[in-house]
Write a protein that holds these residues in place. Structure first.
Motif, PDB file in Angstrom:
ATOM      1  N   HIS A  39      34.692  33.372  17.638  1.00  0.00           N
ATOM      2  CA  HIS A  39      34.073  33.422  18.953  1.00  0.00           C
ATOM      3  C   HIS A  39      32.552  33.456  18.812  1.00  0.00           C
ATOM      4  CE1 HIS A  39      33.778  34.188  23.203  1.00  0.00           C
ATOM      5  NE2 HIS A  39      33.001  35.233  22.967  1.00  0.00           N
ATOM      6  N   PHE A  40      31.846  32.744  19.655  1.00  0.00           N
ATOM      7  CA  PHE A  40      30.387  32.805  19.637  1.00  0.00           C
ATOM      8  C   PHE A  40      29.857  32.456  21.018  1.00  0.00           C
ATOM      9  CE2 PHE A  40      29.456  28.289  19.880  1.00  0.00           C
ATOM     10  CZ  PHE A  40      30.634  27.711  19.402  1.00  0.00           C
ATOM     11  N   GLU A  41      28.660  32.896  21.272  1.00  0.00           N
ATOM     12  CA  GLU A  41      28.011  32.556  22.538  1.00  0.00           C
ATOM     13  C   GLU A  41      26.600  32.042  22.298  1.00  0.00           C
ATOM     14  OE1 GLU A  41      28.455  35.795  25.330  1.00  0.00           O
ATOM     15  OE2 GLU A  41      30.616  35.858  24.976  1.00  0.00           O
ATOM     16  N   CYS A  42      25.697  32.924  21.837  1.00  0.00           N
ATOM     17  CA  CYS A  42      24.280  32.532  21.790  1.00  0.00           C
ATOM     18  C   CYS A  42      23.910  31.696  20.571  1.00  0.00           C
ATOM     19  CB  CYS A  42      23.405  33.782  21.838  1.00  0.00           C
ATOM     20  SG  CYS A  42      23.452  34.756  20.310  1.00  0.00           S
ATOM     21  N   GLU A  43      24.612  31.853  19.471  1.00  0.00           N
ATOM     22  CA  GLU A  43      24.286  31.226  18.184  1.00  0.00           C
ATOM     23  C   GLU A  43      22.871  31.565  17.726  1.00  0.00           C
ATOM     24  OE1 GLU A  43      25.922  27.269  17.224  1.00  0.00           O
ATOM     25  OE2 GLU A  43      26.367  27.130  19.361  1.00  0.00           O
ATOM     26  N   ASN A  44      22.365  32.666  18.186  1.00  0.00           N
ATOM     27  CA  ASN A  44      20.979  33.022  17.879  1.00  0.00           C
ATOM     28  C   ASN A  44      20.818  34.499  17.520  1.00  0.00           C
ATOM     29  OD1 ASN A  44      18.267  32.445  17.557  1.00  0.00           O
ATOM     30  ND2 ASN A  44      17.790  33.008  19.672  1.00  0.00           N
ATOM     31  N   GLY A  45      21.901  35.143  17.108  1.00  0.00           N
ATOM     32  CA  GLY A  45      21.793  36.516  16.651  1.00  0.00           C
ATOM     33  C   GLY A  45      21.473  37.525  17.733  1.00  0.00           C
ATOM     34  N   GLU A  46      21.839  37.229  18.966  1.00  0.00           N
ATOM     35  CA  GLU A  46      21.481  38.137  20.051  1.00  0.00           C
ATOM     36  C   GLU A  46      22.662  38.761  20.788  1.00  0.00           C
ATOM     37  OE1 GLU A  46      18.825  35.704  22.284  1.00  0.00           O
ATOM     38  OE2 GLU A  46      17.242  35.907  20.775  1.00  0.00           O
ATOM     39  N   CYS A  47      23.788  38.055  20.874  1.00  0.00           N
ATOM     40  CA  CYS A  47      24.872  38.564  21.727  1.00  0.00           C
ATOM     41  C   CYS A  47      25.885  39.425  20.957  1.00  0.00           C
ATOM     42  CB  CYS A  47      25.598  37.403  22.402  1.00  0.00           C
ATOM     43  SG  CYS A  47      26.584  36.403  21.274  1.00  0.00           S
ATOM     44  N   GLY A  48      26.004  39.218  19.675  1.00  0.00           N
ATOM     45  CA  GLY A  48      26.937  39.997  18.860  1.00  0.00           C
ATOM     46  C   GLY A  48      28.369  39.507  18.921  1.00  0.00           C
ATOM     47  N   SER A  49      28.636  38.445  19.662  1.00  0.00           N
ATOM     48  CA  SER A  49      30.027  38.006  19.834  1.00  0.00           C
ATOM     49  C   SER A  49      30.624  37.416  18.561  1.00  0.00           C
ATOM     50  CB  SER A  49      30.134  36.996  20.973  1.00  0.00           C
ATOM     51  OG  SER A  49      29.393  35.839  20.670  1.00  0.00           O
ATOM     52  N   CYS A  50      29.798  37.017  17.609  1.00  0.00           N
ATOM     53  CA  CYS A  50      30.317  36.377  16.395  1.00  0.00           C
ATOM     54  C   CYS A  50      30.459  37.369  15.241  1.00  0.00           C
ATOM     55  CB  CYS A  50      29.412  35.221  15.979  1.00  0.00           C
ATOM     56  SG  CYS A  50      27.778  35.774  15.461  1.00  0.00           S
ATOM     57  N   ALA A  51      30.415  38.674  15.523  1.00  0.00           N
ATOM     58  CA  ALA A  51      30.517  39.674  14.453  1.00  0.00           C
ATOM     59  C   ALA A  51      31.840  39.513  13.701  1.00  0.00           C
ATOM     60  CB  ALA A  51      30.404  41.075  15.029  1.00  0.00           C
ATOM     61  N   ARG A  99      29.000  41.254   9.472  1.00  0.00           N
ATOM     62  CA  ARG A  99      27.891  40.311   9.554  1.00  0.00           C
ATOM     63  C   ARG A  99      28.012  39.538  10.857  1.00  0.00           C
ATOM     64  NH1 ARG A  99      25.179  39.511   4.599  1.00  0.00           N
ATOM     65  NH2 ARG A  99      23.603  38.741   6.035  1.00  0.00           N
ATOM     66  N   LEU A 100      26.924  38.934  11.250  1.00  0.00           N
ATOM     67  CA  LEU A 100      26.966  37.997  12.374  1.00  0.00           C
ATOM     68  C   LEU A 100      27.146  36.597  11.781  1.00  0.00           C
ATOM     69  CD1 LEU A 100      24.053  39.246  14.675  1.00  0.00           C
ATOM     70  CD2 LEU A 100      26.508  39.677  14.922  1.00  0.00           C
ATOM     71  N   ALA A 101      28.208  35.918  12.179  1.00  0.00           N
ATOM     72  CA  ALA A 101      28.497  34.600  11.593  1.00  0.00           C
ATOM     73  C   ALA A 101      27.368  33.606  11.836  1.00  0.00           C
ATOM     74  CB  ALA A 101      29.817  34.065  12.147  1.00  0.00           C
ATOM     75  N   CYS A 102      26.640  33.762  12.931  1.00  0.00           N
ATOM     76  CA  CYS A 102      25.573  32.804  13.230  1.00  0.00           C
ATOM     77  C   CYS A 102      24.291  33.107  12.462  1.00  0.00           C
ATOM     78  CB  CYS A 102      25.291  32.745  14.726  1.00  0.00           C
ATOM     79  SG  CYS A 102      24.468  34.216  15.393  1.00  0.00           S
ATOM     80  N   GLN A 103      24.256  34.227  11.744  1.00  0.00           N
ATOM     81  CA  GLN A 103      23.066  34.602  10.983  1.00  0.00           C
ATOM     82  C   GLN A 103      23.318  34.626   9.480  1.00  0.00           C
ATOM     83  OE1 GLN A 103      19.888  35.583  12.736  1.00  0.00           O
ATOM     84  NE2 GLN A 103      21.145  34.226  13.979  1.00  0.00           N
TER      85      GLN A 103
HETATM   86 FE1  FES Z   1      25.526  35.486  19.488  1.00  0.00          FE
HETATM   87 FE2  FES Z   1      26.114  35.160  16.886  1.00  0.00          FE
HETATM   88  S1  FES Z   1      26.753  33.961  18.571  1.00  0.00           S
HETATM   89  S2  FES Z   1      25.051  36.785  17.824  1.00  0.00           S
END
Ligand code: FES
Length: 115
Positions: A39-51, A99-103
């Motif tokens: 799951h992901f939303e922002c792809e920018n390390g801000e929402c936490g959804s990709c933890a 970890r955050l998958a997008c980071q």
């Molecule tokens: Fe938002 Fe990774 S998609 S923090």
């Protein structure tokens, strides 16, 4: 070069993919390429959804653990890592449990990713 194994109740079975050395792609990018439904939303390390919970499987000496500032902030706010774990990652190269998958940049270690 690393094997990245994804496991999740959202998938019928575990998926192991091979990440190429020298690649500087994020874990989320690798997952998307192989249609792994992290799951992901922002792809920018801000929402936490990709933890994701990341476990290092190989016994290779870990490369320096690089958590981005955003990753530290978001994971700490979510209660997924502590100041001590951040310190241990940065000073002792001990991988943190989340970890955050997008980071997170996939390196040379084999890892197990739970989401
Ligand atoms: Fe938002 Fe990774 S998609 S923090």
């Amino acid at each position: 070069m690393a094997d990245v194994t994804f496991t999740s109740p959202a998938m019928p079975k575990d998926v192991t993919v091979y990440a190429t050395a020298g690649d500087t792609r994020t874990l989320l990018s690798v997952a998307k390429e192989h249609k792994v439904p992290i799951h992901f939303e922002c792809e920018n390390g801000e929402c936490g959804s990709c933890a994701c919970q990341v476990t290092v499987l190989s016994d290779k000496t870990p490369l320096g653990i690089a958590l981005t500032e955003k990753e530290k902030t978001v994971l700490k706010l979510a209660g997924k890592i502590t100041d001590t774990q951040i310190h241990d990652a940065e000073v002792k190269d001990l991988p943190p449990p989340w970890r955050l998958a997008c980071q997170f940049i996939v390196r040379h270690e084999d890892i197990l990713v739970k989401f």
